[in-house]
Design a protein around this motif. Structure first.
Motif, PDB file in Angstrom:
ATOM      1  N   ALA A  39      14.195 -31.088  77.371  1.00  0.00           N
ATOM      2  CA  ALA A  39      13.910 -30.846  75.953  1.00  0.00           C
ATOM      3  C   ALA A  39      13.823 -29.507  75.656  1.00  0.00           C
ATOM      4  O   ALA A  39      14.174 -29.172  74.572  1.00  0.00           O
ATOM      5  CB  ALA A  39      12.679 -31.655  75.707  1.00  0.00           C
ATOM      6  N   ALA A  40      13.202 -28.731  76.308  1.00  0.00           N
ATOM      7  CA  ALA A  40      12.867 -27.104  75.957  1.00  0.00           C
ATOM      8  C   ALA A  40      14.599 -26.706  76.191  1.00  0.00           C
ATOM      9  O   ALA A  40      14.802 -25.773  75.391  1.00  0.00           O
ATOM     10  CB  ALA A  40      12.249 -26.526  77.286  1.00  0.00           C
ATOM     11  N   LYS A  41      15.386 -27.102  76.957  1.00  0.00           N
ATOM     12  CA  LYS A  41      16.430 -26.415  77.160  1.00  0.00           C
ATOM     13  C   LYS A  41      17.334 -26.978  76.081  1.00  0.00           C
ATOM     14  O   LYS A  41      18.096 -26.089  75.269  1.00  0.00           O
ATOM     15  CB  LYS A  41      17.437 -26.970  78.372  1.00  0.00           C
ATOM     16  CG  LYS A  41      18.630 -26.335  78.361  1.00  0.00           C
ATOM     17  CD  LYS A  41      19.317 -26.973  79.989  1.00  0.00           C
ATOM     18  CE  LYS A  41      20.761 -26.385  80.190  1.00  0.00           C
ATOM     19  NZ  LYS A  41      21.426 -26.863  81.354  1.00  0.00           N
ATOM     20  N   ALA A  42      17.382 -28.121  75.608  1.00  0.00           N
ATOM     21  CA  ALA A  42      18.059 -28.632  74.051  1.00  0.00           C
ATOM     22  C   ALA A  42      17.489 -28.040  72.913  1.00  0.00           C
ATOM     23  O   ALA A  42      18.430 -27.691  72.079  1.00  0.00           O
ATOM     24  CB  ALA A  42      17.839 -30.334  74.173  1.00  0.00           C
TER      25      ALA A  42
ATOM     26  N   LYS B 260      20.013 -26.070  70.845  1.00  0.00           N
ATOM     27  CA  LYS B 260      20.173 -26.700  69.304  1.00  0.00           C
ATOM     28  C   LYS B 260      20.980 -28.066  69.309  1.00  0.00           C
ATOM     29  O   LYS B 260      21.809 -28.323  68.745  1.00  0.00           O
ATOM     30  CB  LYS B 260      20.594 -25.873  68.458  1.00  0.00           C
ATOM     31  CG  LYS B 260      19.967 -24.598  68.038  1.00  0.00           C
ATOM     32  CD  LYS B 260      20.427 -23.879  66.906  1.00  0.00           C
ATOM     33  CE  LYS B 260      19.680 -22.794  66.562  1.00  0.00           C
ATOM     34  NZ  LYS B 260      19.037 -21.680  67.676  1.00  0.00           N
ATOM     35  N   ARG B 261      20.475 -28.839  70.329  1.00  0.00           N
ATOM     36  CA  ARG B 261      21.226 -30.250  70.506  1.00  0.00           C
ATOM     37  C   ARG B 261      20.071 -31.250  70.706  1.00  0.00           C
ATOM     38  O   ARG B 261      18.912 -30.996  71.126  1.00  0.00           O
ATOM     39  CB  ARG B 261      22.070 -30.198  71.557  1.00  0.00           C
ATOM     40  CG  ARG B 261      21.438 -29.821  73.118  1.00  0.00           C
ATOM     41  CD  ARG B 261      22.477 -29.887  74.214  1.00  0.00           C
ATOM     42  NE  ARG B 261      21.782 -29.475  75.350  1.00  0.00           N
ATOM     43  CZ  ARG B 261      21.117 -30.327  76.264  1.00  0.00           C
ATOM     44  NH1 ARG B 261      20.818 -31.625  76.003  1.00  0.00           N
ATOM     45  NH2 ARG B 261      20.547 -29.856  77.223  1.00  0.00           N
ATOM     46  N   ALA B 262      20.456 -32.271  70.589  1.00  0.00           N
ATOM     47  CA  ALA B 262      19.491 -33.603  71.253  1.00  0.00           C
ATOM     48  C   ALA B 262      19.360 -33.420  72.439  1.00  0.00           C
ATOM     49  O   ALA B 262      20.416 -33.572  73.288  1.00  0.00           O
ATOM     50  CB  ALA B 262      19.982 -34.793  70.470  1.00  0.00           C
ATOM     51  N   PRO B 263      18.176 -33.840  73.171  1.00  0.00           N
ATOM     52  CA  PRO B 263      17.729 -33.846  74.398  1.00  0.00           C
ATOM     53  C   PRO B 263      18.361 -35.331  74.857  1.00  0.00           C
ATOM     54  O   PRO B 263      18.379 -36.295  74.164  1.00  0.00           O
ATOM     55  CB  PRO B 263      16.430 -33.738  74.678  1.00  0.00           C
ATOM     56  CG  PRO B 263      15.768 -34.086  73.257  1.00  0.00           C
ATOM     57  CD  PRO B 263      16.999 -33.783  72.185  1.00  0.00           C
ATOM     58  N   VAL B 264      18.535 -35.468  76.320  1.00  0.00           N
ATOM     59  CA  VAL B 264      19.182 -36.535  76.743  1.00  0.00           C
ATOM     60  C   VAL B 264      17.839 -36.830  77.790  1.00  0.00           C
ATOM     61  O   VAL B 264      17.916 -36.114  78.895  1.00  0.00           O
ATOM     62  CB  VAL B 264      20.394 -36.467  77.539  1.00  0.00           C
ATOM     63  CG1 VAL B 264      20.713 -37.767  78.335  1.00  0.00           C
ATOM     64  CG2 VAL B 264      21.395 -36.339  76.564  1.00  0.00           C
ATOM     65  N   PHE B 265      16.964 -38.030  77.749  1.00  0.00           N
ATOM     66  CA  PHE B 265      15.929 -38.047  78.749  1.00  0.00           C
ATOM     67  C   PHE B 265      16.495 -39.009  79.699  1.00  0.00           C
ATOM     68  O   PHE B 265      16.968 -39.905  79.554  1.00  0.00           O
ATOM     69  CB  PHE B 265      14.642 -38.746  77.880  1.00  0.00           C
ATOM     70  CG  PHE B 265      14.240 -37.553  76.999  1.00  0.00           C
ATOM     71  CD1 PHE B 265      13.521 -36.505  77.470  1.00  0.00           C
ATOM     72  CD2 PHE B 265      14.210 -37.930  75.490  1.00  0.00           C
ATOM     73  CE1 PHE B 265      12.988 -35.325  76.234  1.00  0.00           C
ATOM     74  CE2 PHE B 265      13.569 -36.709  74.455  1.00  0.00           C
ATOM     75  CZ  PHE B 265      13.049 -35.852  75.283  1.00  0.00           C
TER      76      PHE B 265
END
Length: 261
Positions: free
Chosen positions: A246-249, A253-258
């Motif tokens: 989430a921090a990297k996303a 500036k993109r949606a995170p992939v959990f």
């Protein structure tokens, strides 16, 4: 035909009460299915959200009053109390399940059926939904934790009014009282509920589970105790792969992939 139908799609497990001819009144197969099925779904990594709903025109009418009127087995007070208390564990399991739970209210939710809906984290109601404690109408005092959940959601005065009078609450009033989170047209109920459920299923599962634990503790514990729990859970989630993603996303500036780790 099964009286409790289970389906899993896109990380969402849907449990459907399937006694439409009795307005999905609770039966032994339904209760056994919930008592055994919910813990299994809690441990299933493929399941990230659980949705409860009913077949036909009702969510759940609660206890099967018609069967009660037809007579019951002769048991001692102690035996009846122990049997009922064992069934009532469903409410605790729903409340403590480490995954988001949603009640999709497609019609009346009464008595124990209402209590099960209130035990869920969120409630999405169709416009024709009706909520009613109902116990006073059949000379009962109430079970399945309804007094616990209703008091916390609507406040002491309103909970007492709804229990003492048995007055039905329509979907819009339920929304104003905080008993449901959203009201949608009946023909959009499934679509709207599943849209929310899929959104939660794509979220950070460890964080959501610990968030639910924090919120449950906030209902009954003191502030110092809650702060201890929040601190521990915040540090724990800060070390997950989901947090790092989430921090990297955020930076990219993109949606995170959990991934749930």
């Amino acid at each position: 035909m099964a009286e409790l139908i289970e389906s899993i799609e896109d990380g969402v497990a849907t449990l459907t009460f399937n006694r439409p001819e009795r307005m999905n009144a609770l039966s032994t197969p339904i209760m056994d299915g919930l008592l055994h099925g919910l813990p299994r779904l809690a441990d299933d990594p493929a399941v990230r959200v659980v949705v409860l709903t009913g077949a036909g025109r009702a969510f759940c009418a609660g206890g099967d009053v018609k069967s009660m009127a037809e007579g019951r087995e002769e048991r001692s007070v102690a035996e009846d109390t122990a049997r009922l208390r064992a069934r009532m564990e469903v409410s605790r399991i729903l409340h403590e399940l480490p995954k988001p739970t949603i009640a999709m209210l497609n019609g009346p939710a009464a008595g124990a059926g209402l209590a099960l809906a209130l035990a869920c984290d969120l409630r999405i109601a169709g416009a024709s939904a009706r909520l009613v404690t109902a116990f006073v109408n059949v000379g009962f005092s109430g079970d399945f934790g309804g007094s616990f959940f209703l008091t916390r959601l609507a406040g002491t005065a309103k909970a007492r009014e709804l229990y003492f009078t048995g007055r039905p609450v329509d979907a819009e009033e339920a929304l104003s009282l905080g008993l449901v989170n959203r009201v949608v047209p009946d023909d959009r109920l499934r679509e709207g509920t599943m849209e929310l459920a899929r959104s939660l299923a794509q979220g950070p599962q460890i964080a959501l589970g610990l968030m639910k634990r924090n919120l449950n503790r906030a209902e009954s514990g003191g502030l110092a105790e809650l702060l201890d729990l929040e601190a521990a859970n915040q540090v724990l989630t800060g070390r997950t792969e989901d947090h790092r993603e989430a921090a990297k996303a955020f930076v990219e500036k993109r949606a995170p992939v959990f991934v749930g780790r």
